[in-house]
Design a protein around this motif. Structure first.
Motif, mmCIF file in Angstrom:
data_model
loop_
_atom_site.group_PDB
_atom_site.id
_atom_site.type_symbol
_atom_site.label_atom_id
_atom_site.label_comp_id
_atom_site.label_asym_id
_atom_site.label_seq_id
_atom_site.Cartn_x
_atom_site.Cartn_y
_atom_site.Cartn_z
ATOM 1 N N UNK A 18 36.537 35.749 38.562
ATOM 2 C CA UNK A 18 36.044 36.781 39.470
ATOM 3 C C UNK A 18 36.111 36.209 40.882
ATOM 4 N N UNK A 19 36.978 36.787 41.715
ATOM 5 C CA UNK A 19 37.137 36.343 43.097
ATOM 6 C C UNK A 19 36.428 37.321 44.016
ATOM 7 N N UNK A 20 35.497 36.821 44.815
ATOM 8 C CA UNK A 20 34.716 37.658 45.719
ATOM 9 C C UNK A 20 34.934 37.188 47.153
ATOM 10 N N UNK A 21 35.253 38.124 48.019
ATOM 11 C CA UNK A 21 35.453 37.781 49.425
ATOM 12 C C UNK A 21 34.385 38.445 50.282
ATOM 13 N N UNK A 22 33.907 37.724 51.274
ATOM 14 C CA UNK A 22 33.020 38.304 52.272
ATOM 15 C C UNK A 22 31.562 38.407 51.914
ATOM 16 N N UNK A 23 31.119 37.814 50.807
ATOM 17 C CA UNK A 23 29.709 37.930 50.439
ATOM 18 C C UNK A 23 28.877 37.027 51.346
ATOM 19 N N UNK A 24 27.836 37.563 52.003
ATOM 20 C CA UNK A 24 27.050 36.773 52.955
ATOM 21 C C UNK A 24 26.300 35.608 52.310
ATOM 22 N N UNK A 40 27.875 28.754 51.558
ATOM 23 C CA UNK A 40 28.967 29.026 52.506
ATOM 24 C C UNK A 40 30.342 28.999 51.859
ATOM 25 N N UNK A 41 30.531 28.184 50.832
ATOM 26 C CA UNK A 41 31.863 28.016 50.245
ATOM 27 C C UNK A 41 32.108 28.931 49.046
ATOM 28 N N UNK A 42 31.134 29.755 48.685
ATOM 29 C CA UNK A 42 31.230 30.556 47.469
ATOM 30 C C UNK A 42 32.345 31.603 47.563
ATOM 31 N N UNK A 43 33.207 31.607 46.540
ATOM 32 C CA UNK A 43 34.290 32.596 46.456
ATOM 33 C C UNK A 43 34.329 33.308 45.102
ATOM 34 N N UNK A 44 33.407 32.971 44.207
ATOM 35 C CA UNK A 44 33.418 33.649 42.919
ATOM 36 C C UNK A 44 33.127 32.727 41.758
ATOM 37 N N UNK A 45 33.525 33.181 40.556
ATOM 38 C CA UNK A 45 33.215 32.475 39.313
ATOM 39 C C UNK A 45 34.490 32.305 38.495
ATOM 40 N N UNK A 46 34.675 31.138 37.917
ATOM 41 C CA UNK A 46 35.825 30.852 37.059
ATOM 42 C C UNK A 46 35.353 30.598 35.625
ATOM 43 N N UNK A 78 41.649 38.026 28.634
ATOM 44 C CA UNK A 78 42.072 36.624 28.736
ATOM 45 C C UNK A 78 42.873 36.399 30.017
ATOM 46 N N UNK A 79 42.469 35.417 30.800
ATOM 47 C CA UNK A 79 43.119 35.009 32.047
ATOM 48 C C UNK A 79 43.094 36.110 33.121
ATOM 49 N N UNK A 80 42.235 37.087 32.977
ATOM 50 C CA UNK A 80 42.178 38.161 33.970
ATOM 51 C C UNK A 80 41.640 37.651 35.303
ATOM 52 N N UNK A 81 42.215 38.136 36.380
ATOM 53 C CA UNK A 81 41.738 37.853 37.725
ATOM 54 C C UNK A 81 41.218 39.156 38.315
#
Length: 363
Positions: A18-24, A40-46, A78-81
Motif C-alpha cells: 500500500x503506497x500512500x502519498x501526501x499523508x501529514x 516524516x518518511x512514511x510512504x505506506x505498508x509493505x 498477491x503482489x498487488x500495489x
C-alpha cells in the motif's frame, strides 16, 4: 515475536504493498489490528498478506485532537500495489489516478522505497484472520456502503423538506426562524446489512406461534438466512459488523452485531436444524470476546448484561439438545462457557432442575 527471515523475504516478494502519498506527519494510520502515528518518511505498508484488510486513518491537529476515523476495506491480491493519495482539503484518502504503466514503474522501484514502507506486523495476521475469515469478497461488496468508505462519525446532510412541509414551516414575511434543519444519513454511506424483522413471528401467526417465537427467535433467523446466499454468510456479517465497531469505531456496527448475536443465541429450532452454522458462530464469538480488550468489552456489555443473558440461553439450548447435536459442538460450547466464566467471572451455570438458567454476575 521475531519474524523468520525466509518468511519475511517471501512476503516482501509476494505480499501486497500500500503506497500512500501526501499523508501529514502525525496522522493516526492503521491497518487491521495495528495503528501508528505517521512520521516524516512514511510512504505506506509493505509485506501485506493476500486477503481482506481494513485500512484506516484519523487526522490529528496541532493540539493533538484526533478526528473521527475513516477507513476502507480492500482485498489484496498477491503482489498487488495499491496507490492512494491523501486529500488535505477533505482529509480523505483518494484512489490515485496513476495509470498501469506508472504503477509498474513504481513496482520496479519498490526496493528504493523500502526504507519508507512499514512492514505489516505478521505476528498479528492470525488474529486478524480469526476476525474476518468468513467474510467473502462477494458478500463484502453487498455490505459495504456505496461510497466504499467506513466513517466512525455518521455522515449527515440536511433533509429536503416536502412542498407541504415547506409551506407549513415557512416564516411569516419579515420574520426569521432559527429552527435547525432536519438531518438524515448522507446517501451512499449506509451499510447493506441484512434487514432484521421488527416482529419475531410471521403475519397471521396463531397465539401458540406468537408465544413460541417470542421466546425462540428461529423465525427471525430464518428470515435473515433467506437474505444471504449461504448460511455462513450470516457469520460473515457477524464478523464484518464487529470489525466495523472494534476497528472502524462505528457504533452502528455494534448495534447490528448485538441484534445478530441475540437472534442467533435464542434460536433453538435453527440450532437443531443447522448445527454446522452454530459451530462457526461459537468459534467466531470465542475469538471476538477473547481478543477484545477486557475493559472495553466489560464496559459495553455490563450496562444491561445482554451478552451473559443470551449466551446463557444458547448454552442451555445446546445442553438440553445435546443428544441431537454433534458431540464436537457440545464440547465446544462447554469449553467456551468455561472460558467466559473464567475471564469475566460470570456465572453461566445451568441447574438441571430449573426451568430456565439463572444468570448471576459476580464481582
Amino acid at each position: 515475536m521475531e519474524i523468520d527471515q525466509d518468511v519475511a523475504r517471501q512476503m516482501f516478494e509476494e505480499g501486497g504493498t500500500l503506497l500512500i502519498t501526501g499523508m501529514p506527519v502525525g496522522t493516526e494510520f492503521g491497518i487491521d489490528m495495528n495503528s501508528w502515528n505517521v512520521g516524516e518518511k512514511f510512504k505506506g505498508v509493505k509485506m501485506i498478506p493476500p486477503g481482506l484488510h481494513f485500512v484506516y486513518f484519523s487526522a490529528v491537529n496541532r493540539q493533538g485532537d484526533v478526528a473521527p476515523r475513516t477507513g476502507f476495506f480492500h482485498v489484496f491480491k498477491q503482489r498487488e500495489l495499491l496507490v492512494r493519495t491523501y486529500d488535505p482539503v477533505n482529509e480523505d484518502l483518494n484512489p490515485d489516478d496513476t495509470n498501469p504503466d506508472q504503477v509498474e514503474r513504481i513496482r520496479a522501484n519498490l526496493k528504493d522505497l523500502d526504507k519508507n514502507l512499514g512492514a505489516y506486523p505478521l505476528d498479528s495476521w492470525r488474529k486478524w484472520v480469526s476476525f474476518t475469515q468468513h467474510i467473502s469478497e462477494q458478500q463484502l461488496l453487498q455490505m459495504l456502503p456505496l461510497s466504499g468508505k467506513i466513517y466512525s462519525a455518521p455522515q449527515l446532510v440536511a433533509a429536503k423538506p416536502t412542498d407541504m412541509e415547506t409551506s407549513a414551516t415557512s416564516p411569516e414575511p419579515g420574520k426569521q426562524t432559527r429552527d435547525l434543519p432536519e438531518m438524515e444519513v448522507k446517501p451512499g454511506t449506509e451499510f447493506g446489512f441484512v434487514k432484521i424483522p421488527k416482529k419475531p413471528y410471521k403475519d397471521g401467526a396463531s397465539p401458540a406461534e406468537m408465544t413460541k417465537y417470542s421466546m425462540d427467535s428461529s423465525y427471525i433467523v430464518g428470515q435473515l438466512l433467506g437474505q444471504v446466499k449461504n448460511p455462513v454468510d450470516l457469520v460473515g456479517e457477524l464478523q464484518f459488523s464487529f470489525v466495523c465497531f472494534l476497528v472502524g469505531q462505528v457504533w452502528e456496527g455494534w448495534e447490528h452485531w448485538r441484534k445478530l448475536v441475540e437472534a442467533l443465541c435464542r434460536a433453538e429450532e435453527t440450532l437443531l436444524a443447522n448445527p454446522d452454522l452454530y459451530n462457526k458462530v461459537l468459534s467466531t464469538l470465542h475469538f471476538q470476546i477473547h481478543e477484545v480488550p477486557e475493559d472495553l468489552f466489560v464496559d459495553i456489555v455490563e450496562s444491561n448484561n445482554f451478552l451473559a443473558s443470551v449466551l446463557s440461553t444458547l448454552f442451555a439450548n445446546i445442553h438440553d439438545s445435546a443428544g441431537n447435536l454433534p458431540t464436537n459442538l457440545v464440547a465446544k460450547a462447554r469449553k467456551f462457557k468455561n472460558h467466559i466464566q473464567t475471564k469475566y467471572k460470570w456465572d453461566l451455570s445451568i441447574e438441571m432442575e430449573d426451568d430456565a438458567p439463572v444468570v448471576v454476575q459476580t464481582d
